[in-house]
Design a protein around this motif. Structure first.
Motif, PDB file in Angstrom:
ATOM      1  N   LEU A 148       8.720  -0.492  -3.140  1.00  0.00           N
ATOM      2  CA  LEU A 148       9.309  -0.396  -1.805  1.00  0.00           C
ATOM      3  C   LEU A 148      10.785  -0.784  -1.833  1.00  0.00           C
ATOM      4  O   LEU A 148      11.174  -1.771  -2.460  1.00  0.00           O
ATOM      5  N   ASP A 149      11.601   0.000  -1.136  1.00  0.00           N
ATOM      6  CA  ASP A 149      13.026  -0.283  -1.028  1.00  0.00           C
ATOM      7  C   ASP A 149      13.298  -1.222   0.140  1.00  0.00           C
ATOM      8  O   ASP A 149      12.523  -1.285   1.105  1.00  0.00           O
ATOM      9  N   ALA A 197      -2.162  -0.480   4.244  1.00  0.00           N
ATOM     10  CA  ALA A 197      -2.003   0.624   3.293  1.00  0.00           C
ATOM     11  C   ALA A 197      -0.775   1.461   3.638  1.00  0.00           C
ATOM     12  O   ALA A 197      -0.070   1.946   2.742  1.00  0.00           O
ATOM     13  N   TYR A 198      -0.518   1.620   4.916  1.00  0.00           N
ATOM     14  CA  TYR A 198       0.661   2.387   5.341  1.00  0.00           C
ATOM     15  C   TYR A 198       1.952   1.678   4.956  1.00  0.00           C
ATOM     16  O   TYR A 198       2.943   2.330   4.596  1.00  0.00           O
ATOM     17  N   VAL A 199       1.979   0.358   5.027  1.00  0.00           N
ATOM     18  CA  VAL A 199       3.166  -0.364   4.570  1.00  0.00           C
ATOM     19  C   VAL A 199       3.328  -0.181   3.068  1.00  0.00           C
ATOM     20  O   VAL A 199       4.426   0.093   2.568  1.00  0.00           O
ATOM     21  N   ALA A 200       2.238  -0.304   2.330  1.00  0.00           N
ATOM     22  CA  ALA A 200       2.304  -0.160   0.873  1.00  0.00           C
ATOM     23  C   ALA A 200       2.773   1.229   0.454  1.00  0.00           C
ATOM     24  O   ALA A 200       3.447   1.383  -0.567  1.00  0.00           O
ATOM     25  N   SER A 201       2.436   2.241   1.246  1.00  0.00           N
ATOM     26  CA  SER A 201       2.796   3.619   0.901  1.00  0.00           C
ATOM     27  C   SER A 201       4.067   4.091   1.593  1.00  0.00           C
ATOM     28  O   SER A 201       4.470   5.243   1.417  1.00  0.00           O
ATOM     29  N   VAL A 227       3.472  -2.993  -5.157  1.00  0.00           N
ATOM     30  CA  VAL A 227       4.642  -2.166  -4.829  1.00  0.00           C
ATOM     31  C   VAL A 227       5.838  -3.004  -4.356  1.00  0.00           C
ATOM     32  O   VAL A 227       6.839  -2.463  -3.885  1.00  0.00           O
ATOM     33  N   GLY A 228       5.734  -4.324  -4.485  1.00  0.00           N
ATOM     34  CA  GLY A 228       6.853  -5.184  -4.131  1.00  0.00           C
ATOM     35  C   GLY A 228       6.951  -5.523  -2.662  1.00  0.00           C
ATOM     36  O   GLY A 228       8.006  -5.978  -2.195  1.00  0.00           O
ATOM     37  N   GLY A 229       5.873  -5.320  -1.905  1.00  0.00           N
ATOM     38  CA  GLY A 229       5.865  -5.740  -0.506  1.00  0.00           C
ATOM     39  C   GLY A 229       5.690  -7.242  -0.400  1.00  0.00           C
ATOM     40  O   GLY A 229       5.186  -7.888  -1.320  1.00  0.00           O
ATOM     41  N   ALA A 250       5.733  -6.679   4.999  1.00  0.00           N
ATOM     42  CA  ALA A 250       6.926  -5.862   5.199  1.00  0.00           C
ATOM     43  C   ALA A 250       7.630  -5.564   3.886  1.00  0.00           C
ATOM     44  O   ALA A 250       7.368  -6.186   2.848  1.00  0.00           O
ATOM     45  N   LYS A 251       8.525  -4.598   3.960  1.00  0.00           N
ATOM     46  CA  LYS A 251       9.396  -4.288   2.831  1.00  0.00           C
ATOM     47  C   LYS A 251      10.348  -5.460   2.566  1.00  0.00           C
ATOM     48  O   LYS A 251      10.597  -6.283   3.457  1.00  0.00           O
ATOM     49  N   PRO A 252      10.910  -5.518   1.363  1.00  0.00           N
ATOM     50  CA  PRO A 252      11.897  -6.561   1.062  1.00  0.00           C
ATOM     51  C   PRO A 252      13.079  -6.493   2.034  1.00  0.00           C
ATOM     52  O   PRO A 252      13.471  -5.419   2.484  1.00  0.00           O
TER      53      PRO A 252
END
Length: 264
Positions: A148-149, A197-201, A227-229, A250-252
């Motif tokens: 994840l960006d 799952a939606y956050v991870a994807s 995935v770095g969440g 959340a994302k980073p």
């Protein structure tokens, strides 16, 4: 964990999940028995119970030394994180299952001595399998999910239930309102497993809610870790695996930004 043992668990978990999903799809042809637990919106059906029993029977026969923690209470009395524990929600999003026949999932998190080794979230309606294995990444069906960006709140779509935007006993709703106002938009799907799952994807940038139980988030934690969440409670503290938690995933970058709004 030994490679062969891990492979056997993965193969079994995926096979049983697809079999359980088929049972759920076929159940639409029959009349459901619907009751409720703590309140009238906390629904449970005969299929919630049947699917949990289905998994427990399979696990006990195949892996008799494993423990099971399930939402409907047919598993073991799990008091600590020792050994291998399957944390199962047979139908995450039961209200959606009843009313929509979509946006509900089978969720399985498999842990060994507190370490998440495998997570599966199967969106039954869309037939999408989100799968993660410790150290090997996360996948949506056969597609490996990218890391994840970073993103900012003004560019983010947040998963949040409207319950937490109004006055409630669990969080300062004005802080949640501030997050909502500054975000690009909000969504609510009615299934914690699907929203994690939606956050991870990358379909959502963040998800926040209160009062989730282990079976709601166990699989999602493993997906997000691969995935770095970032996942904590809404006060920024680590998640307690065997207890109810508030959840902020959340994302980073975005995780810290939302957390600042919630705690100030």
């Amino acid at each position: 964990m030994e490679i062969e043992k891990c492979r056997k668990i993965e193969e079994a978990a995926k096979t049983w999940t697809l079999e359980a999903a088929d049972l759920l799809q076929k159940s639409f042809e029959n009349t459901l028995t619907i009751t409720y637990k703590s309140h009238i919106a906390d629904l449970v059906t005969n299929m919630d119970k049947n699917i949990e029993k289905f998994f427990i029977d399979k696990i006990q026969r195949t892996f008799p030394d494993h423990k099971v923690l399930g939402e409907e209470g047919y598993g073991d009395d799990v008091q600590d994180k020792s050994g291998i524990i399957w944390i199962i929600d047979p139908i995450d999003g039961t209200t959606n299952f009843i009313h929509q026949q979509s946006n509900f999932a089978i969720s399985i998190g498999i842990y060994e001595n507190g370490l998440g080794i495998m997570g599966l979230i199967y969106d039954v309606g869309s037939k999408n399998l989100y799968f993660a294995k410790d150290g090997e990444g996360a996948f949506l069906n056969d597609f490996k999910l990218p890391r994840l960006d970073k993103t900012s709140l003004t560019e983010a779509v947040i998963g949040v239930n409207a319950t937490w935007v109004g006055p409630n006993k669990r969080i300062n709703h004005e802080n949640v309102q501030e997050v909502v106002r500054k975000s690009r938009g909000t969504r609510s799907y009615g299934s914690a497993a699907i929203e994690l799952a939606y956050v991870a994807s990358g379909k959502l940038d963040a998800y926040m809610t209160m009062r989730l139980s282990p079976w709601d988030f166990a699989a999602g934690l493993i997906l997000l870790n691969e995935v770095g969440g970032l996942v904590t409670n809404t006060e920024g503290q680590p998640i307690k695996l065997l207890e109810q938690n508030s959840i902020l995933a959340a994302k980073p970058g975005l995780h810290e930004e939302i957390l600042n709004h919630l705690t100030n």
